[in-house]
Design an enzyme around this catalytic site. Sequence first.
Site, mmCIF file in Angstrom:
data_model
loop_
_atom_site.group_PDB
_atom_site.id
_atom_site.type_symbol
_atom_site.label_atom_id
_atom_site.label_comp_id
_atom_site.label_asym_id
_atom_site.label_seq_id
_atom_site.Cartn_x
_atom_site.Cartn_y
_atom_site.Cartn_z
ATOM 1 C CG ASP A 1 -19.809 -15.019 -30.043
ATOM 2 O OD1 ASP A 1 -19.711 -14.544 -30.864
ATOM 3 O OD2 ASP A 1 -20.143 -14.915 -29.215
ATOM 4 C CG HIS B 1 -22.012 -11.254 -26.557
ATOM 5 N ND1 HIS B 1 -20.793 -11.980 -26.671
ATOM 6 C CD2 HIS B 1 -21.830 -9.840 -26.536
ATOM 7 C CE1 HIS B 1 -20.145 -10.953 -25.835
ATOM 8 N NE2 HIS B 1 -21.138 -9.595 -26.459
HETATM 9 N N1 DCM Z 1 -19.963 -13.033 -19.944
HETATM 10 C C1 DCM Z 1 -20.483 -12.433 -18.911
HETATM 11 N N2 DCM Z 1 -20.182 -11.012 -19.510
HETATM 12 C C2 DCM Z 1 -19.354 -10.327 -19.671
HETATM 13 C C3 DCM Z 1 -18.814 -10.998 -21.462
HETATM 14 C C4 DCM Z 1 -19.408 -12.101 -20.625
HETATM 15 O O1 DCM Z 1 -21.739 -12.499 -18.102
HETATM 16 N N3 DCM Z 1 -19.295 -9.518 -20.478
HETATM 17 C C5 DCM Z 1 -20.401 -14.445 -20.010
HETATM 18 C C6 DCM Z 1 -22.330 -14.504 -20.649
HETATM 19 C C7 DCM Z 1 -21.782 -14.968 -22.236
HETATM 20 C C8 DCM Z 1 -20.446 -15.601 -21.971
HETATM 21 O O2 DCM Z 1 -19.448 -15.020 -20.814
HETATM 22 O O3 DCM Z 1 -23.310 -15.835 -22.352
HETATM 23 C C9 DCM Z 1 -19.323 -16.133 -22.601
HETATM 24 O O4 DCM Z 1 -19.634 -15.049 -23.696
HETATM 25 P P1 DCM Z 1 -19.752 -14.373 -25.074
HETATM 26 O O5 DCM Z 1 -20.417 -14.576 -25.418
HETATM 27 O O6 DCM Z 1 -17.978 -13.862 -25.766
HETATM 28 O O7 DCM Z 1 -19.309 -16.348 -26.203
HETATM 29 MG MG MG Z 2 -20.283 -16.277 -27.306
HETATM 30 MG MG MG Z 3 -16.923 -17.368 -25.884
#
Ligand code: DCM
Ligand code: MG
Ligand code: MG
Length: 249
Positions: A206, A201
């Site tokens: 990522d 994250h």
């Molecule tokens: N995100 C979120 N809640 C989650 C997963 C993700 O709000 N459970 C949002 C915030 C992250 C964005 O999606 O910055 C991108 O996800 P990732 O970190 O998986 O790329």
């Molecule tokens: Mg991410």
């Molecule tokens: Mg992502």
Amino acid sequence: MYSKHNLPRKPFQTYVFMDLEATGLPFSRPRIAELCLIAVSRHALENTEYSNTFRSVPVFPRVVDKLSLCVNPQKPFTPVASTITGLSNDLLNTNSRQCFNIHIIHMLEAFLKRQPAPMCFVAHNGYNYDFPLLKAELNGIGFSVLNDVYCADSLAAMKALDKANNHFYQFAGQQSISGRKTYSLEGLYLKFFKENPADSHTAEGDTIALIAIFQWRAKDLISWMDLNAKQFDEIKTMFKDPLKEQTKL
Ligand code: DCM
Ligand code: MG
Ligand code: MG
């Protein structure tokens, strides 16, 4: 393999791996808070190297171009988004980050101009999150297209390859408690390499994890993307008018 004008297109020469962090999930009309692009040549992916250890993570390509930026999202983070990303409105303000503006377009354009074409963005769950969200931000400042860029979703690719091959590839990651297979980045990484990816994250963490899982089945994913990538122009925006979302913070 056809271009926008239905002319045959050369195989992709560059894969631009991408991840966005943002203020929340799609229903919250999120704004971008961090973006990372890592451009890797087809040649590097086709010639992935491994160190000797069993189940080791592939060697990260030595020659890449990287662009990683933090962005003031001008919208409050949801508590979950802030917790998982380690970003907050305070932190981005304290570090005087600019909003998603014309300078980002210039950097994106210059970055992409240095890559051999044709090129393809790759994001995990990109069709549902990263590509429509990038589109919304670009539209918000009056840009709708990135010329001659294609995009492909690695999660969609892995699901499709699993289905087409009767799960021979077994991309699906750890079984969740419900018994359903998950194609989450962390689940896949843990399954393939028996360890957790570093810096989950964060946009760069990522993106690096995505490159490793792509390298693990590079040949199949390259072929799938050569056939199935979409034009970035075709991607529908996640929502209209992100600037309307602007909240005084
Ligand atoms: N995100 C979120 N809640 C989650 C997963 C993700 O709000 N459970 C949002 C915030 C992250 C964005 O999606 O910055 C991108 O996800 P990732 O970190 O998986 O790329
Ligand atoms: Mg991410
Ligand atoms: Mg992502």
